[in-house]
Design a protein around this motif. Structure first.
Motif, PDB file in Angstrom:
ATOM      1  N   ARG A 167       0.867  -1.187   0.000  1.00  0.00           N
ATOM      2  CA  ARG A 167       0.000   0.000   0.000  1.00  0.00           C
ATOM      3  C   ARG A 167       0.899   1.230   0.000  1.00  0.00           C
ATOM      4  NH1 ARG A 167      -5.069   1.374   0.533  1.00  0.00           N
ATOM      5  NH2 ARG A 167      -5.647   3.375   1.469  1.00  0.00           N
ATOM      6  N   LEU A 168       0.793   2.029  -1.058  1.00  0.00           N
ATOM      7  CA  LEU A 168       1.673   3.186  -1.216  1.00  0.00           C
ATOM      8  C   LEU A 168       0.889   4.454  -0.915  1.00  0.00           C
ATOM      9  CD1 LEU A 168       4.290   3.694  -4.037  1.00  0.00           C
ATOM     10  CD2 LEU A 168       3.015   5.602  -3.097  1.00  0.00           C
ATOM     11  N   ARG A 169       1.369   5.184   0.075  1.00  0.00           N
ATOM     12  CA  ARG A 169       0.727   6.412   0.531  1.00  0.00           C
ATOM     13  C   ARG A 169       1.618   7.598   0.199  1.00  0.00           C
ATOM     14  NH1 ARG A 169      -1.151   6.735   6.749  1.00  0.00           N
ATOM     15  NH2 ARG A 169      -2.394   5.005   5.929  1.00  0.00           N
ATOM     16  N   VAL A 170       1.068   8.605  -0.479  1.00  0.00           N
ATOM     17  CA  VAL A 170       1.778   9.847  -0.777  1.00  0.00           C
ATOM     18  C   VAL A 170       1.352  10.893   0.243  1.00  0.00           C
ATOM     19  CG1 VAL A 170       2.031  11.744  -2.426  1.00  0.00           C
ATOM     20  CG2 VAL A 170       2.077   9.378  -3.233  1.00  0.00           C
ATOM     21  N   VAL A 171       2.325  11.558   0.851  1.00  0.00           N
ATOM     22  CA  VAL A 171       2.061  12.584   1.870  1.00  0.00           C
ATOM     23  C   VAL A 171       2.608  13.910   1.362  1.00  0.00           C
ATOM     24  CG1 VAL A 171       2.311  13.244   4.282  1.00  0.00           C
ATOM     25  CG2 VAL A 171       2.287  10.811   3.652  1.00  0.00           C
ATOM     26  N   ALA A 172       1.759  14.933   1.365  1.00  0.00           N
ATOM     27  CA  ALA A 172       2.158  16.245   0.844  1.00  0.00           C
ATOM     28  C   ALA A 172       1.684  17.343   1.776  1.00  0.00           C
ATOM     29  CB  ALA A 172       1.570  16.465  -0.547  1.00  0.00           C
ATOM     30  N   GLN A 173       2.400  18.440   1.775  1.00  0.00           N
ATOM     31  CA  GLN A 173       2.013  19.578   2.604  1.00  0.00           C
ATOM     32  C   GLN A 173       0.912  20.406   1.939  1.00  0.00           C
ATOM     33  OE1 GLN A 173       5.387  21.873   3.840  1.00  0.00           O
ATOM     34  NE2 GLN A 173       4.219  23.132   5.269  1.00  0.00           N
ATOM     35  N   HIS A 174       0.871  20.375   0.595  1.00  0.00           N
ATOM     36  CA  HIS A 174      -0.074  21.206  -0.154  1.00  0.00           C
ATOM     37  C   HIS A 174      -1.208  20.364  -0.740  1.00  0.00           C
ATOM     38  CE1 HIS A 174       2.530  24.706   0.167  1.00  0.00           C
ATOM     39  NE2 HIS A 174       3.543  23.955  -0.213  1.00  0.00           N
ATOM     40  N   ALA A 175      -2.252  21.028  -1.197  1.00  0.00           N
ATOM     41  CA  ALA A 175      -3.421  20.357  -1.772  1.00  0.00           C
ATOM     42  C   ALA A 175      -3.143  19.986  -3.228  1.00  0.00           C
ATOM     43  CB  ALA A 175      -4.647  21.267  -1.659  1.00  0.00           C
ATOM     44  N   VAL A 176      -2.365  18.939  -3.417  1.00  0.00           N
ATOM     45  CA  VAL A 176      -1.979  18.516  -4.764  1.00  0.00           C
ATOM     46  C   VAL A 176      -2.469  17.091  -5.061  1.00  0.00           C
ATOM     47  CG1 VAL A 176       0.002  20.062  -4.957  1.00  0.00           C
ATOM     48  CG2 VAL A 176       0.310  17.818  -3.880  1.00  0.00           C
ATOM     49  N   SER A 177      -3.526  16.680  -4.404  1.00  0.00           N
ATOM     50  CA  SER A 177      -4.008  15.309  -4.576  1.00  0.00           C
ATOM     51  C   SER A 177      -4.371  14.998  -6.017  1.00  0.00           C
ATOM     52  CB  SER A 177      -5.219  15.063  -3.680  1.00  0.00           C
ATOM     53  OG  SER A 177      -6.290  15.929  -4.018  1.00  0.00           O
ATOM     54  N   HIS A 178      -4.843  16.012  -6.786  1.00  0.00           N
ATOM     55  CA  HIS A 178      -5.262  15.780  -8.171  1.00  0.00           C
ATOM     56  C   HIS A 178      -4.107  15.329  -9.052  1.00  0.00           C
ATOM     57  CE1 HIS A 178      -4.042  19.963  -7.692  1.00  0.00           C
ATOM     58  NE2 HIS A 178      -3.811  20.042  -8.988  1.00  0.00           N
ATOM     59  N   TYR A 179      -2.872  15.599  -8.643  1.00  0.00           N
ATOM     60  CA  TYR A 179      -1.719  15.137  -9.417  1.00  0.00           C
ATOM     61  C   TYR A 179      -1.383  13.675  -9.124  1.00  0.00           C
ATOM     62  CZ  TYR A 179      -0.623  20.001 -10.604  1.00  0.00           C
ATOM     63  OH  TYR A 179      -0.662  21.285 -11.082  1.00  0.00           O
ATOM     64  N   TYR A 180      -1.933  13.106  -8.065  1.00  0.00           N
ATOM     65  CA  TYR A 180      -1.510  11.785  -7.605  1.00  0.00           C
ATOM     66  C   TYR A 180      -2.610  10.720  -7.581  1.00  0.00           C
ATOM     67  CZ  TYR A 180       2.803  14.081  -6.322  1.00  0.00           C
ATOM     68  OH  TYR A 180       3.980  14.787  -6.385  1.00  0.00           O
ATOM     69  N   CYS A 181      -3.828  11.122  -7.290  1.00  0.00           N
ATOM     70  CA  CYS A 181      -4.867  10.111  -7.047  1.00  0.00           C
ATOM     71  C   CYS A 181      -5.205   9.293  -8.282  1.00  0.00           C
ATOM     72  CB  CYS A 181      -6.117  10.782  -6.486  1.00  0.00           C
ATOM     73  SG  CYS A 181      -5.870  11.357  -4.777  1.00  0.00           S
ATOM     74  N   SER A 182      -4.931   9.813  -9.471  1.00  0.00           N
ATOM     75  CA  SER A 182      -5.213   9.048 -10.689  1.00  0.00           C
ATOM     76  C   SER A 182      -4.034   8.179 -11.136  1.00  0.00           C
ATOM     77  CB  SER A 182      -5.592  10.006 -11.828  1.00  0.00           C
ATOM     78  OG  SER A 182      -4.495  10.866 -12.139  1.00  0.00           O
ATOM     79  N   LEU A 183      -2.904   8.292 -10.460  1.00  0.00           N
ATOM     80  CA  LEU A 183      -1.750   7.491 -10.850  1.00  0.00           C
ATOM     81  C   LEU A 183      -1.979   6.021 -10.506  1.00  0.00           C
ATOM     82  CD1 LEU A 183       1.226   9.769  -9.686  1.00  0.00           C
ATOM     83  CD2 LEU A 183       0.333   9.485 -12.006  1.00  0.00           C
ATOM     84  N   PRO A 184      -1.519   5.101 -11.352  1.00  0.00           N
ATOM     85  CA  PRO A 184      -1.811   3.682 -11.123  1.00  0.00           C
ATOM     86  C   PRO A 184      -1.088   3.075  -9.930  1.00  0.00           C
ATOM     87  CG  PRO A 184      -0.379   3.943 -13.042  1.00  0.00           C
ATOM     88  CD  PRO A 184      -0.806   5.318 -12.632  1.00  0.00           C
TER      89      PRO A 184
END
Length: 314
Positions: A35-52
């Motif tokens: 399970r790969l979790r990306v953690v970011a300080q800014h609201a950039v989820s749209h760049y990551y949530c669609s990645l496979p």
């Protein structure tokens, strides 16, 4: 299930996100069931949530939130930050089994189980992959190409591959924009030197309305305008391009990541944002001048011919 947390750099621009993609792809390639979790300080989820490869995105603005974002007993944590002590402290508090980060003459550099020395002359996407290489061997170009092939596979419908891609944008401001007039002069020079069948695809975004209008007015049959396309569509477009020429901008990192002949036009030398390889070239003003308009189309055309004559890996 294995748990992986990746703390990306605290930047919110498009290009800052793209240079982390191959690292995420490589981690999932090694551990497809994790399970790969990306953690970011800014609201950039749209760049990551669609990645496979990304299973979860967490926005963590504070140190406490960053600590909580680390899964208990995580198997691996990767910090792509170069300067902040915050993420080393997170690793010391949560103690994942493996801790990968950059050494940068900081007090807590000692916290990493595997570390790569930060070098401002190293392309950031490459440095991220070399950080993984401290744990297990990585072939950077192979990893990057595979990453963008997987992203491109998500494009629906699949765009036709481009011949020569030109990216005249520059999200940080006019100082990064070489200008449509220069790109037009370059296209004419390349057409005369490569043959009349050369075709040009101009990648443009929401901030390039003036450029779109200027190019549309020309009504040139050898020009195609690629406006407001998704990341998968841009990756698909560039994967088999003969050549990519770009200003320093977000989409330029897709052009570099697909590992085709590439020429970047800069207002000054900027090695952190340019992947130097035999089939790539950076062109910027000579004699220490910092003005992108001082770069001539002739110099860029010569650089294009040089990279096209190099052996390309794909």
């Amino acid at each position: 299930m294995q748990e992986i947390a990746v703390y990306i750099r605290s930047r919110c621009k498009f290009g800052d996100q793209v240079v982390s993609y191959a690292t995420l792809s490589q981690l999932k390639h090694w551990w497809p069931q994790a399970r790969l979790r990306v953690v970011a300080q800014h609201a950039v989820s749209h760049y990551y949530c669609s990645l496979p490869w990304v299973d979860e995105f967490v926005q963590a603005e504070t140190l406490v939130e960053a600590v909580r974002a680390m899964p208990p007993r995580a198997d691996l944590a990767v910090s792509l930050h170069h300067t902040s002590e915050r993420y080393a402290l997170v690793n010391l508090l949560r103690r994942p089994k493996l801790r990968l980060g950059f050494r940068n003459l900081r007090l807590l550099d000692c916290c990493w189980t595997h570390a790569h020395d930060k070098d401002i002359n190293e392309y950031i996407a490459l440095a991220n992959l070399l950080l993984l290489n401290t744990y297990r061997p990585v072939a950077p170009e192979e990893a990057s190409r595979r990453c963008f092939e997987q992203i491109a596979a998500q494009a629906v419908p699949q765009p036709a591959p481009a011949d020569i891609v030109m990216i005249p944008g520059g999200g940080d401001g006019e100082f990064k924009r070489w200008g449509v007039a220069n790109f037009l002069a370059l296209a004419d020079s390349l057409k005369s030197r490569l043959g009349g069948d050369a075709r040009f695809s101009f990648v443009l975004g929401p901030a390039e309305a003036a450029e779109v209008g200027a190019l549309q007015a020309l009504r040139r049959p050898d020009f195609e305008l690629i406006v407001g396309r998704s990341i998968p569509e841009l990756a698909s477009l560039m994967l088999n391009a003969r050549l990519v020429v770009a200003n320093d901008c977000g989409p330029s990192h897709i052009g570099q990541g697909v590992c085709v002949p590439y020429v970047g036009v800069f207002n000054e030398a900027n090695p952190e944002w340019f992947w130097a390889r035999p089939y790539s070239a950076a062109v910027y003003p000579e004699n220490g001048v910092v003005d992108i308009q001082r770069v001539s189309p002739a110099r860029v055309a010569d650089a294009c011919l040089r990279v096209l004559s190099s052996v390309r890996p794909y």
